[in-house]
Design a protein around this motif. Structure first.
Motif, short mmCIF file in Angstrom:
data_model
loop_
_atom_site.label_atom_id
_atom_site.label_comp_id
_atom_site.label_asym_id
_atom_site.label_seq_id
_atom_site.Cartn_x
_atom_site.Cartn_y
_atom_site.Cartn_z
N HIS A 265 0.80 -1.23 0.00
CA HIS A 265 0.00 0.00 0.00
C HIS A 265 0.83 1.28 0.00
CE1 HIS A 265 -3.77 -2.19 0.61
NE2 HIS A 265 -3.06 -3.00 1.37
N ARG A 266 2.15 1.14 -0.07
CA ARG A 266 3.00 2.33 -0.05
C ARG A 266 2.77 3.21 -1.29
NH1 ARG A 266 8.50 0.44 0.79
NH2 ARG A 266 8.14 -0.52 -1.25
N THR A 267 2.78 2.60 -2.48
CA THR A 267 2.65 3.40 -3.70
C THR A 267 1.31 4.11 -3.81
OG1 THR A 267 4.24 1.98 -4.86
CG2 THR A 267 2.79 3.34 -6.22
N PRO A 268 0.17 3.42 -3.58
CA PRO A 268 -1.11 4.16 -3.63
C PRO A 268 -1.20 5.24 -2.55
CG PRO A 268 -1.45 1.89 -2.90
CD PRO A 268 -0.07 1.97 -3.44
N TYR A 269 -0.61 4.98 -1.39
CA TYR A 269 -0.62 6.00 -0.33
C TYR A 269 0.17 7.23 -0.77
CZ TYR A 269 0.93 8.40 3.91
OH TYR A 269 1.23 9.35 4.85
N LEU A 270 1.35 7.01 -1.35
CA LEU A 270 2.17 8.13 -1.81
C LEU A 270 1.51 8.87 -2.96
CD1 LEU A 270 5.73 6.49 -1.67
CD2 LEU A 270 4.77 8.17 -0.08
N SER A 283 8.54 6.63 -8.05
CA SER A 283 9.98 6.91 -7.92
C SER A 283 10.43 6.75 -6.47
CB SER A 283 10.28 8.34 -8.41
OG SER A 283 9.96 8.48 -9.77
N ILE A 284 9.65 7.28 -5.54
CA ILE A 284 10.00 7.16 -4.12
C ILE A 284 9.94 5.70 -3.69
CG2 ILE A 284 9.25 7.72 -1.78
CD1 ILE A 284 8.41 10.45 -2.82
N SER A 285 8.94 4.96 -4.15
CA SER A 285 8.86 3.53 -3.83
C SER A 285 10.05 2.78 -4.40
CB SER A 285 7.56 2.93 -4.39
OG SER A 285 6.44 3.41 -3.70
N GLY A 286 10.47 3.15 -5.60
CA GLY A 286 11.63 2.52 -6.21
C GLY A 286 12.91 2.78 -5.43
N ILE A 287 13.06 4.01 -4.95
CA ILE A 287 14.22 4.36 -4.12
C ILE A 287 14.21 3.54 -2.83
CG2 ILE A 287 15.29 6.20 -2.75
CD1 ILE A 287 14.27 8.18 -4.89
N ALA A 288 13.02 3.40 -2.23
CA ALA A 288 12.90 2.63 -0.99
C ALA A 288 13.31 1.18 -1.21
CB ALA A 288 11.46 2.70 -0.47
N ILE A 289 12.81 0.58 -2.30
CA ILE A 289 13.15 -0.81 -2.59
C ILE A 289 14.64 -0.96 -2.90
CG2 ILE A 289 12.77 -2.71 -4.21
CD1 ILE A 289 9.90 -1.65 -4.55
N GLY A 290 15.17 -0.04 -3.69
CA GLY A 290 16.59 -0.10 -4.04
C GLY A 290 17.50 0.07 -2.84
N THR A 333 4.72 16.33 4.06
CA THR A 333 5.36 15.38 3.13
C THR A 333 6.87 15.30 3.34
OG1 THR A 333 5.52 17.12 1.45
CG2 THR A 333 3.60 15.67 1.36
N ASN A 334 7.45 16.23 4.07
CA ASN A 334 8.89 16.18 4.35
C ASN A 334 9.29 14.95 5.15
OD1 ASN A 334 9.48 18.60 2.99
ND2 ASN A 334 8.95 19.83 4.79
N PHE A 335 8.33 14.40 5.91
CA PHE A 335 8.62 13.21 6.70
C PHE A 335 8.90 11.99 5.82
CE2 PHE A 335 6.42 15.64 10.07
CZ PHE A 335 7.34 15.48 11.10
N ILE A 336 8.49 12.04 4.56
CA ILE A 336 8.75 10.94 3.64
C ILE A 336 10.25 10.73 3.46
CG2 ILE A 336 8.65 10.26 1.20
CD1 ILE A 336 6.19 9.54 2.75
N TYR A 337 11.01 11.80 3.47
CA TYR A 337 12.46 11.68 3.29
C TYR A 337 13.12 11.06 4.52
CZ TYR A 337 11.12 14.68 -0.53
OH TYR A 337 10.49 15.18 -1.64
N LEU A 338 12.55 11.34 5.70
CA LEU A 338 13.02 10.65 6.91
C LEU A 338 12.62 9.19 6.86
CD1 LEU A 338 12.24 13.29 9.69
CD2 LEU A 338 14.48 12.64 8.80
N TYR A 339 11.44 8.91 6.29
CA TYR A 339 11.00 7.53 6.11
C TYR A 339 12.03 6.76 5.28
CZ TYR A 339 8.74 3.71 3.61
OH TYR A 339 8.48 2.50 3.03
N LEU A 340 12.49 7.33 4.18
CA LEU A 340 13.47 6.67 3.32
C LEU A 340 14.77 6.40 4.08
CD1 LEU A 340 13.00 8.65 -0.02
CD2 LEU A 340 12.27 6.30 0.47
#
Length: 440
Positions: A265-270, A283-290, A333-340
């Protein structure tokens, strides 16, 4: 150091060599994860083509996951016993051939029920070839001081494989159709994986003349001097009755629930978070997986250097923090970068924790049986996490409630895993030597 031979065996000076054969087993395992394990993560490439041609709805097609879970449960429970009876290499060859066959069998399918049956078979062979065989192979070649980095390097192959295979399969599917792409993938597995496993996999260090695994804490006595390794651990029949076993299972189950919830559910949430910007979300999901490719190696190294208990404590704390960042990103949305940042290490826990915690808590004596039983039980965490987050979204129109619950679940799992290691170490120390040793 120079290799010293005595009585046909290679002693510890050779075990410390950089050319220790176990590292080739890590390389083979990484390729298995890159090509065989990644078939699940790249499966979505074919979803649109198959559903449109066959006339299946997306929800009907997704219902295959129930049968996938059944196949995984059966395989995880049986694989350890089959490996013990028929040999690891033989099971790896048969199960890998089974995975390859799943790309030829559905070419003539027209009914969703046929895909349901195939899902049971495909997940069973996939589990046996990957999440069961690889940890057992690594466990046989590496002791406590090197097991973390070895297993993490092997599992890191899945990220590399997914990144390479996804665009290739997408291109082939778009230009040649899903049937020809299926044939390509099936032939590739047969041509590449079967010879690789047959000619390179060696089940135990003793078959190459080593006296013990790389990374043993110390020489294991008379058994080692005879060219054999003495594996210690809690007997299976005793361990599964203990409160520690249930604590470990519940802790891993919570992690799997969290992992499935985020992964599905990460991609639909983002996408919702960025006002429908699917490209940015992907793109963010891809970075997370990578990032997991690096994260798994770092976490494995930490477990070797500071101990599995402290390493997993750090990893699970990072996992809790990344889930918390998902929840807070609703407000900014800045918290997404801390999530990564936290997900790089924390997200690696989902794959690293099970093989390491099984060895640490229950030892290596009945490793395969423990791993199979725990994998089969905790497999239920995947559909639970997936369906729970979907239910929350359907009821509330968002994922904030789901992220709050899974972050709490991750927080609860931390002391469960930590306490189980402490209690298990105390109980193992009290066991008579005759009960906890097995020479292989």
């Amino acid at each position: 150091t120079k290799i010293k031979k005595q009585g046909g065996t290679i002693h510890m000076d050779a075990v410390k060599e950089k050319r220790y054969y176990g590292w080739y087993m890590v390389m083979v395992s990484a390729i298995i994860y890159a090509l065989v394990y990644s078939t699940t993560s790249t499966g979505s490439v074919f979803t649109i083509s198959i559903t449109q041609e066959q006339g299946f709805s997306r929800s009907l097609w997704s219902s295959k996951s129930i049968f996938t879970c059944i196949g995984s449960l059966i395989s995880c429970y049986m694989s350890g016993r089959l490996i013990q009876r028929f040999g690891l290499k033989r099971i790896m060859l048969i199960s890998t051939a089974g995975v390859a066959s799943t790309f030829f069998i559905p070419l003539m399918f027209t009914d969703i029920r046929q895909y349901y049956v195939l899902s049971v078979y495909s997940s069973a062979t996939w589990c046996a070839a990957t999440i069961m065989s690889v940890p057992i192979l690594i466990n046989r070649w590496f002791g406590p001081k090197k097991k973390g980095i070895a297993i993490s390097l092997a599992l890191a192959g899945s990220g590399v494989g997914s990144m390479l295979m996804s665009p290739l399969l997408s291109y082939l599917c778009e230009n040649y159709g899903w049937r020809k792409t299926y044939i390509f993938e099936g032939v590739m597995l047969l041509v590449v994986m079967l010879p690789l496993i047959y000619f390179t996999v060696v089940e135990r260090p003793q078959e190459k003349g080593y006296t013990e695994r790389l990374g043993e804490k110390e020489s294991t006595g008379s058994g080692a001097s005879a060219g054999k390794t003495v594996l210690t651990g809690v007997p299976y029949k005793e361990g599964i009755k203990s409160i520690v076993f249930f604590t470990v299972v519940m802790g891993i189950m919570l992690i799997q629930i969290c992992n499935a919830s985020v992964t599905n559910h990460r991609t639909p949430y983002l996408t919702d978070l960025f006002n429908g910007n699917a490209v940015k979300a992907a793109s963010i999901s891809g970075i997370a997986i990578g990032s997991l490719t690096i994260g798994k190696i770092v976490l494995g190294s930490l477990c070797d250097k500071i101990g599995v208990k402290k390493g997993l404590l750090l990893g699970m704390t990072s996992y809790f923090c990344c889930l918390l960042m998902l929840f807070l990103s609703i407000y900014s949305t800045n918290f997404i970068y801390l999530y990564l940042m936290f997900f790089c290490i924390g997200g690696s826990v989902g794959t690293i924790v099970t093989p390491l915690i099984v060895s640490t808590v229950f030892g290596d004596k009945d490793y395969g049986r423990y791993l199979g039983t725990i994998q089969s039980i905790t497999a239920f965490g995947t559909p639970i996490g997936n369906m729970f987050s979907a239910y929350v979204f359907d009821k509330t129109g968002g994922y904030s409630g789901a992220w709050m619950v899974v972050s709490t679940a991750a927080l609860i799992a931390i002391p469960m895993i930590f306490i189980s290691i402490v209690i298990a170490n105390r109980k193992r120390a009290k066991l008579p030597v005759s009960m906890k040793e097995a020479t292989v």
